[in-house]
Design an enzyme around this catalytic site. Structure first.
Site, short mmCIF file in Angstrom:
data_model
loop_
_atom_site.label_atom_id
_atom_site.label_comp_id
_atom_site.label_asym_id
_atom_site.label_seq_id
_atom_site.Cartn_x
_atom_site.Cartn_y
_atom_site.Cartn_z
N THR A 1 0.66 -1.23 0.22
CA THR A 1 -0.43 0.42 0.16
C THR A 1 0.61 1.00 -0.08
O THR A 1 1.88 1.49 0.36
CB THR A 1 -0.77 0.53 0.98
OG1 THR A 1 -1.16 1.59 1.33
CG2 THR A 1 -0.40 -0.38 2.26
N ASP A 2 0.16 2.09 -0.21
CA ASP A 2 1.11 3.89 -0.25
C ASP A 2 1.24 3.94 1.09
O ASP A 2 1.70 4.96 1.45
CB ASP A 2 0.40 4.90 -1.75
CG ASP A 2 -1.17 5.18 -0.88
OD1 ASP A 2 -1.32 4.50 -0.35
OD2 ASP A 2 -1.87 6.03 -1.96
N GLU A 3 0.06 3.66 1.94
CA GLU A 3 -0.06 3.80 3.40
C GLU A 3 1.11 3.90 4.28
O GLU A 3 1.86 4.62 5.58
CB GLU A 3 -0.94 3.31 4.54
CG GLU A 3 -2.14 3.88 3.11
CD GLU A 3 -3.23 3.79 4.63
OE1 GLU A 3 -3.14 3.58 5.52
OE2 GLU A 3 -4.66 3.33 3.79
N TYR B 1 -2.15 -0.64 10.89
CA TYR B 1 -2.38 -1.13 9.42
C TYR B 1 -1.10 -0.91 8.92
O TYR B 1 -0.33 -1.61 8.34
CB TYR B 1 -3.60 -0.40 8.88
CG TYR B 1 -3.32 -1.11 7.56
CD1 TYR B 1 -3.43 -2.34 6.99
CD2 TYR B 1 -3.97 -0.10 6.48
CE1 TYR B 1 -3.34 -2.52 5.58
CE2 TYR B 1 -3.23 -0.08 5.15
CZ TYR B 1 -3.19 -1.85 4.69
OH TYR B 1 -3.69 -2.04 3.57
N LYS C 1 2.20 -2.99 7.30
CA LYS C 1 1.77 -3.93 5.80
C LYS C 1 3.67 -3.30 5.48
O LYS C 1 4.77 -3.60 4.48
CB LYS C 1 1.40 -2.57 5.18
CG LYS C 1 -0.35 -3.10 5.16
CD LYS C 1 -0.05 -4.65 4.82
CE LYS C 1 -0.04 -4.20 2.91
NZ LYS C 1 -0.13 -6.07 2.60
P1 NAD Z 1 -9.72 -7.29 2.06
O1 NAD Z 1 -9.95 -7.25 3.47
O2 NAD Z 1 -10.82 -7.02 1.29
O3 NAD Z 1 -9.24 -8.77 2.09
C1 NAD Z 1 -8.82 -9.50 2.33
C2 NAD Z 1 -8.44 -10.48 2.66
O4 NAD Z 1 -7.38 -11.62 3.00
C3 NAD Z 1 -9.86 -11.82 2.57
O5 NAD Z 1 -10.65 -12.54 1.87
C4 NAD Z 1 -9.20 -12.42 4.14
O6 NAD Z 1 -10.36 -13.34 4.28
C5 NAD Z 1 -8.10 -12.69 3.95
N1 NAD Z 1 -7.47 -13.23 5.02
C6 NAD Z 1 -7.12 -12.31 5.54
N2 NAD Z 1 -6.58 -12.56 6.61
C7 NAD Z 1 -5.67 -13.88 6.16
C8 NAD Z 1 -5.66 -15.23 6.43
N3 NAD Z 1 -4.48 -14.97 7.91
N4 NAD Z 1 -4.91 -16.25 5.92
C9 NAD Z 1 -5.16 -16.37 4.48
N5 NAD Z 1 -6.42 -15.18 4.28
C10 NAD Z 1 -6.33 -14.09 5.02
O7 NAD Z 1 -8.77 -7.11 1.74
P2 NAD Z 1 -8.39 -6.25 -0.07
O8 NAD Z 1 -8.96 -4.63 0.62
O9 NAD Z 1 -8.74 -7.22 -1.17
O10 NAD Z 1 -6.62 -6.07 0.16
C11 NAD Z 1 -5.69 -7.14 -0.49
C12 NAD Z 1 -4.37 -6.48 -0.29
O11 NAD Z 1 -4.20 -5.00 -0.82
C13 NAD Z 1 -3.35 -5.99 1.37
O12 NAD Z 1 -2.99 -7.19 1.34
C14 NAD Z 1 -4.27 -4.25 1.15
O13 NAD Z 1 -2.98 -4.35 2.21
C15 NAD Z 1 -3.51 -4.13 0.27
N6 NAD Z 1 -4.32 -2.84 -0.51
C16 NAD Z 1 -5.53 -2.93 -0.26
C17 NAD Z 1 -5.49 -1.30 -0.99
C18 NAD Z 1 -7.37 -0.80 -1.06
O14 NAD Z 1 -7.57 -0.09 -1.20
N7 NAD Z 1 -8.34 -2.08 -0.35
C19 NAD Z 1 -4.79 0.03 -1.53
C20 NAD Z 1 -3.34 -0.73 -1.29
C21 NAD Z 1 -2.85 -2.26 -0.53
O1 DAU Z 2 -4.32 3.86 0.86
C1 DAU Z 2 -4.19 2.64 0.55
C2 DAU Z 2 -4.67 2.32 1.09
O2 DAU Z 2 -6.37 2.61 1.76
C3 DAU Z 2 -5.51 0.64 1.98
O3 DAU Z 2 -3.72 0.30 1.96
C4 DAU Z 2 -6.51 0.14 2.46
O4 DAU Z 2 -5.68 -0.92 2.96
C5 DAU Z 2 -7.59 0.48 2.98
O5 DAU Z 2 -8.05 0.42 3.44
C6 DAU Z 2 -7.63 2.31 1.96
O6 DAU Z 2 -7.26 2.81 3.56
P1 DAU Z 2 -8.32 4.25 3.97
O7 DAU Z 2 -7.58 4.84 5.04
O8 DAU Z 2 -7.48 5.50 2.89
O9 DAU Z 2 -9.23 4.21 3.13
P2 DAU Z 2 -10.87 4.16 4.40
O10 DAU Z 2 -12.15 3.57 2.62
O11 DAU Z 2 -10.89 3.24 5.15
O12 DAU Z 2 -11.01 5.20 3.88
C7 DAU Z 2 -10.60 6.38 3.19
C8 DAU Z 2 -10.88 7.58 2.94
O13 DAU Z 2 -12.04 8.02 3.99
C9 DAU Z 2 -10.05 8.20 4.78
O14 DAU Z 2 -9.46 9.59 4.38
C10 DAU Z 2 -10.89 7.81 6.29
C11 DAU Z 2 -12.79 8.56 5.53
N1 DAU Z 2 -13.47 7.60 5.85
C12 DAU Z 2 -13.53 6.59 5.66
C13 DAU Z 2 -14.34 6.00 6.53
C14 DAU Z 2 -15.17 4.11 6.07
C15 DAU Z 2 -14.32 8.74 6.58
O15 DAU Z 2 -14.74 10.17 6.29
N2 DAU Z 2 -15.28 8.18 6.34
C16 DAU Z 2 -15.94 6.75 6.71
O16 DAU Z 2 -17.13 6.03 7.60
#
Ligand code: NAD
Ligand code: DAU
Length: 351
Positions: free
Chosen positions: A133-135, A159, A163
């Protein structure tokens, strides 16, 4: 074969569906623990597909991972599995340390042992691709340049710290043991199958249910939004042509403040599913800010474009419209996720 971890989650399931649609000759072993974020219903389209082998198990289970590698002999491990929600990491960081750090360590060790058994072209072709992630880069000021791959790591939430730790492990396993790794650091994804705890799907499902749309703080936090299918194509590109040991930032070229995202969601819903009660913007509610809330993320994705020729295909306007339409077309999915019934789906569907 490729081994995917976390393939029942949001990005993982999109990736597996796209992979099976695009690369029918190469199967997927999909290892997922089915936490609250894992939903096998996302993979319903693969029912009867012999090229998709679902394994319900944990990435921290070394014996299981070892056995899967020995049995299926994948040419790559694509590591998506993680605890992914920042708010949950603030309330309960333990699961994040376990899965994101220990789980990645377990996979790396098993992959290293497996890779050592390979020879010749099989050994040369093997890849461990870590999805991050970019975080990990921390938070930007309004005029700072976007995150480049060379930015120092400054994670701010449990989180992102977990990561960042996993990224460091991946780097070390390459540097010390020569494991052929690739890492991608991408921005906020959105699209189908996004669990409605994250901003965009939460706003869509709350608006449709007439519930408040909770905006943290002043709503001026900025994120870069990447359509999930574009993220999947970036991962396929990096797997195919990424330079070993390198990191690639992946972004959507769509930096926007949260409040603008929420207004866009409301405007599209006003157009596509108007409410008799008036515009959905009436539901916008400013609530207490997230502790330690990062102010701005932005991605410099020039490296992946320059070296590998990848660019996102969707604009935010096209991607968000598709996303909202998907949620409008899948009310049963939303209902089952909200009620928790998605957890019973496998039993209902297969037994
Ligand atoms: P998600 O939470 O939707 O899905 C995670 C999946 O991993 C689920 O299916 C869960 O059951 C599985 N899982 C969790 N713990 C596990 C374990 N111990 N063993 C096996 N499986 C397990 O997550 P996502 O949003 O699909 O993110 C996928 C990847 O991308 C993550 O590594 C996250 O850090 C990264 N990422 C996500 C975002 C985003 O915006 N969603 C952005 C940047 C990076
Ligand atoms: O940047 C990549 C990341 O993006 C991933 O690594 C994470 O897995 C993914 O969950 C996401 O993180 P964020 O914290 O940015 O996503 P989230 O959707 O939780 O929140 C997006 C923005 O919106 C953040 O600034 C918080 C805000 N927010 C979120 C929720 C859930 C609100 O204002 N209200 C809300 O109810």
């Amino acid at each position: 074969m490729i081994l995917v971890t976390g393939g029942a989650g949001f990005i993982g399931s999109n990736f597996v569906l796209d992979w099976r649609a695009a690369q029918m000759s190469e199967g997927v072993v999909n290892l997922d623990a089915l936490t609250y974020a894992g939903n096998r219903e996302n993979l319903a389209a693969l029912q009867g597909d012999a090229g998709h082998v679902f394994v319900h198990g944990n990435i921290c289970d070394h014996a299981l991972v070892e056995q899967l590698l020995a049995t299926h002999r994948p040419r790559a491990v694509l590591h998506f599995a993680a605890e992914s929600h920042v708010d949950r990491s603030i309330h309960g960081p333990g699961a994040f340390m376990k899965t994101n750090i220990e789980g990645t360590f377990t996979l790396l060790e098993a992959a290293r042992a497996y890779w050592a058994t390979l020879n010749g072209p099989e050994k040369d072709a093997f890849r461990f691709l870590h999805v991050s992630t970019d975080e990990v880069y921390g938070s930007l000021g309004p005029n700072d340049p976007p995150f480049a791959e060379t930015n120092p790591y400054e994670p701010n939430s449990p989180y992102s710290a977990s990561k960042a730790a996993s990224d460091h492990l991946v780097r070390a396993w390459c540097h010390t043991y020569g494991l052929p790794v690739l890492t991608t650091n991408c921005s906020n994804n959105y699209g189908p199958f996004h669990f409605p705890e994250k901003l965009i799907p939460l706003m869509i499902v709350n608006a449709l249910a007439g519930k408040p749309l909770p905006v943290y703080g002043d709503g001026q936090q900025v994120r870069d939004w990447l359509y999930v299918k574009d993220h999947c194509s970036a991962i396929r590109t990096v797997l195919a042509s990424g330079r070993l040991g390198e990191t690639y930032n992946v972004g959507g070229l769509n930096e926007k403040p949260n409040i603008e995202i929420v207004h866009t969601v409301c405007a599209l819903l006003d157009e596509l599913r108007p409410s008799a009660a008036g515009s959905y913007t009436r539901l916008i509610t400013f609530v207490k800010d997230r502790p330690g809330h990062d102010r701005r993320y932005a991605i410099d994705a020039r490296k992946i474009e320059r070296e590998l020729g990848w660019r996102p295909a969707e604009t935010f306007e096209s991607g968000i419209r598709k996303t909202i339409q998907w949620y409008l077309d899948h009310p049963e999915w939303v209902l089952r996720v909200q009620s928790g019934a998605y957890r019973d789906w496998v039993q209902q569907q297969y037994q």
